[in-house]
Design an enzyme around this catalytic site. Sequence first.
Site, PDB file in Angstrom:
ATOM      1  N   GLU A  21      13.071 -71.469 166.143  1.00 45.76           N
ATOM      2  CA  GLU A  21      13.242 -71.040 164.763  1.00 45.76           C
ATOM      3  C   GLU A  21      14.699 -71.323 164.403  1.00 45.76           C
ATOM      4  OE1 GLU A  21      12.235 -66.940 164.031  1.00 45.76           O
ATOM      5  OE2 GLU A  21      12.867 -67.114 161.937  1.00 45.76           O
ATOM      6  N   ARG A  62      10.467 -65.155 180.430  1.00 44.03           N
ATOM      7  CA  ARG A  62      11.705 -65.654 179.843  1.00 44.03           C
ATOM      8  C   ARG A  62      12.855 -65.521 180.844  1.00 44.03           C
ATOM      9  NH1 ARG A  62      14.068 -63.909 175.142  1.00 44.03           N
ATOM     10  NH2 ARG A  62      12.087 -64.188 174.106  1.00 44.03           N
ATOM     11  N   LYS A  94      19.010 -63.692 169.737  1.00 45.21           N
ATOM     12  CA  LYS A  94      19.765 -64.382 168.693  1.00 45.21           C
ATOM     13  C   LYS A  94      20.366 -63.400 167.699  1.00 45.21           C
ATOM     14  CE  LYS A  94      16.534 -67.577 168.001  1.00 45.21           C
ATOM     15  NZ  LYS A  94      15.792 -68.659 167.327  1.00 45.21           N
TER      16      LYS A  94
HETATM   17  P1  ATP Z   1      14.830 -64.111 169.544  1.00 47.12           P
HETATM   18  O1  ATP Z   1      15.129 -63.979 171.013  1.00 47.12           O
HETATM   19  O2  ATP Z   1      16.059 -64.144 168.736  1.00 47.12           O
HETATM   20  O3  ATP Z   1      13.792 -63.169 169.075  1.00 47.12           O
HETATM   21  P2  ATP Z   1      13.619 -66.573 170.279  1.00 47.12           P
HETATM   22  O4  ATP Z   1      14.581 -66.653 171.392  1.00 47.12           O
HETATM   23  O5  ATP Z   1      12.182 -66.326 170.533  1.00 47.12           O
HETATM   24  O6  ATP Z   1      14.152 -65.510 169.270  1.00 47.12           O
HETATM   25  P3  ATP Z   1      12.900 -69.121 169.177  1.00 47.12           P
HETATM   26  O7  ATP Z   1      13.708 -70.030 168.354  1.00 47.12           O
HETATM   27  O8  ATP Z   1      11.606 -68.666 168.622  1.00 47.12           O
HETATM   28  O9  ATP Z   1      13.829 -67.892 169.449  1.00 47.12           O
HETATM   29  O10 ATP Z   1      12.679 -69.753 170.608  1.00 47.12           O
HETATM   30  C1  ATP Z   1      12.195 -71.050 170.792  1.00 47.12           C
HETATM   31  C2  ATP Z   1      11.468 -71.151 172.094  1.00 47.12           C
HETATM   32  O11 ATP Z   1      12.324 -70.794 173.157  1.00 47.12           O
HETATM   33  C3  ATP Z   1      10.274 -70.215 172.144  1.00 47.12           C
HETATM   34  O12 ATP Z   1       9.180 -70.922 172.662  1.00 47.12           O
HETATM   35  C4  ATP Z   1      10.723 -69.131 173.060  1.00 47.12           C
HETATM   36  O13 ATP Z   1       9.624 -68.605 173.755  1.00 47.12           O
HETATM   37  C5  ATP Z   1      11.701 -69.848 173.976  1.00 47.12           C
HETATM   38  N1  ATP Z   1      12.688 -68.904 174.497  1.00 47.12           N
HETATM   39  C6  ATP Z   1      13.460 -68.069 173.782  1.00 47.12           C
HETATM   40  N2  ATP Z   1      14.216 -67.301 174.591  1.00 47.12           N
HETATM   41  C7  ATP Z   1      13.915 -67.657 175.857  1.00 47.12           C
HETATM   42  C8  ATP Z   1      14.363 -67.217 177.145  1.00 47.12           C
HETATM   43  N3  ATP Z   1      15.270 -66.266 177.292  1.00 47.12           N
HETATM   44  N4  ATP Z   1      13.812 -67.813 178.232  1.00 47.12           N
HETATM   45  C9  ATP Z   1      12.905 -68.786 178.098  1.00 47.12           C
HETATM   46  N5  ATP Z   1      12.451 -69.239 176.924  1.00 47.12           N
HETATM   47  C10 ATP Z   1      12.936 -68.682 175.804  1.00 47.12           C
HETATM   48 MG    MG Z   2      10.716 -66.632 168.672  1.00 43.02          MG
END
Ligand code: ATP
Ligand code: MG
Length: 564
Positions: free
Chosen positions: A38, A263, A273
């Site tokens: 996003e 994650r 974020k």
């Molecule tokens: P937020 O943590 O701010 O709620 P987000 O990290 O989910 O948002 P996105 O932009 O939706 O932000 O993430 C893009 C992709 O990265 C998604 O598929 C998400 O699952 C993956 N992702 C985000 N954080 C992690 C993490 N800590 N480890 C592995 N994958 C991640």
């Molecule tokens: Mg997300």
Amino acid sequence: MNPEPGTAAPTDFIRAIVDDDLASGTHHGRVATRFPPEPNGYLHIGHAKSICLNFGIAEERKGICNLRFDDTNPTKEDVEYVDSIKEDVRWLGFTWSAELYASDYFEQLYQFAVALIQRGLAYVDSLNADEIRGHRGTLTEPGTNSPYRDRPIAESLDLFARMRAGEFPDGAHVLRAKIDMASPNMNMRDPALYRIRHASHHRTGDAWCIYPMYDYAHPLSDAIEKITHSICTLEFEDHRPLYDWLVDHLIEGDKPHQYEFARLNLNYTVMSKRKLLQLVQQGHVTGWNDPRMPTISGLRRRGYTPESIRDFCARIGVAKKENVIDVAQLEHSIREDLNTRAPRVMAVLRPLKVVVTNYPEGQAEDVDVINNPEDPGAGTRKVPFSRVLYIERADFMEDPPKKFFRLSPGKEVRLRCAYFVTCTEVVKDAAGHVTELRCTYDPATRGGDAPDGRKVKATLHWVSAAHAVPIEVRLYDRLFSVEDPENAPDGKTFVDYMNPRSLEVLRGCQAEPSLAPAAVAARFQFERLGYFCVDPDSRPGALVFNRTVSLRDTWAKISGRAPS
Ligand code: ATP
Ligand code: MG
């Protein structure tokens, strides 16, 4: 034994699923993944795990991986984030098959919604947000149907069209899927699919005032792109029934499937974020790319290599169980990478002047110094030696304890690749601070060895004062002083646990002259001190270096401070 960086062939439960599908001909032998950020913030090391997984699988299995911006929330998104995300994915070493935007599908998504209404699978609800919440029930109690749930299909179609046309204010109506208000899975209790939001979108401008919810847009975007394996993090596991419900009702033929993995959690940092944005907006850091941030851009500026981050992601693996990775593992990956390729140089961070009294005044010579003992091909360089030198203040003690083997009055040490020197006199100012050491050198030890075979117990780095280039050095430590700042106790927030000593700026450091032409982002090992890289704040004649990471434990020895 850990595999060498870049040579490990990763294998994990998701790759096993992909391989099974390939073997059985599911998805007609295709592999298509996507990375769906996003654009509401910069990418962080957690995203790198997802990037390595999605792009890695596509690369290894000869499939495709799209970069898809999940831009369904106009109020938080910005092109600045789109640009940074593209730069970071590219820098990590990956190439996307296509650059796509969920917003490109807004018309198709709208038509899918109309189809759901027509089939009695979605309805326009006119309850307000509080009322909808009140009807939702709890984990132990079923929800109750909205009074609008059974309104005629024609009425929902009409209202949905007028929602799109902009006839209603935000929140007046929502489109909901008609599933089951008694479902034990809260996500299946008639989830919202569309909401009214009179806001400009960074790509579609004012064309829309209704926007699809993430849970609705995501599976259908996957289907539109013919994604086969939609890989996401564990928190979406409970959303999978909705994912499947939408895909089953709306998509003919080959359907995407969602798979969840744990994650990445890292200690001593925050990874949400929203929290990273707060650090930036409240000025706790200098920006998204502050070298203390766990963002890709912060790590890049800090001196991390893409290879080291990919190596780290390969080592931590992909599993289904949540855990917390020690940030020391990330540091291990960058140390190992830079150890093999960073040229060694000498720089003195806290200079102490040394006058070699028996070395002729006004004279200088070049000594040969090895560029990288790990890489014989890296050769040697000339480093000027002269009568006045700088050594590290911490390498001298006037009254040393027994185990201190470096310089002290009467002691002999080696100056790296130059000569043995012996301290003969300590010069102090009126306040009693040591301002200068006077030493003698043994001309017979040129190159660093004594022909009579006598040994010294320490080898110090040094620079020649007349030839040195002054540099600024920024030493970084952990941004937070507790392991888990996200779960701060006693009504405190993560900001209360910021490490007040996460940045130490040293001015007036002295480096050997070979560093003068160093370009931004160039990486070096400062002998005995750690790995450093040139910061973009550098100006000609005024280089600024970031400490990427200390050498394993030597920093503590030299500086008396704990290594970071
Ligand atoms: P937020 O943590 O701010 O709620 P987000 O990290 O989910 O948002 P996105 O932009 O939706 O932000 O993430 C893009 C992709 O990265 C998604 O598929 C998400 O699952 C993956 N992702 C985000 N954080 C992690 C993490 N800590 N480890 C592995 N994958 C991640
Ligand atoms: Mg997300």
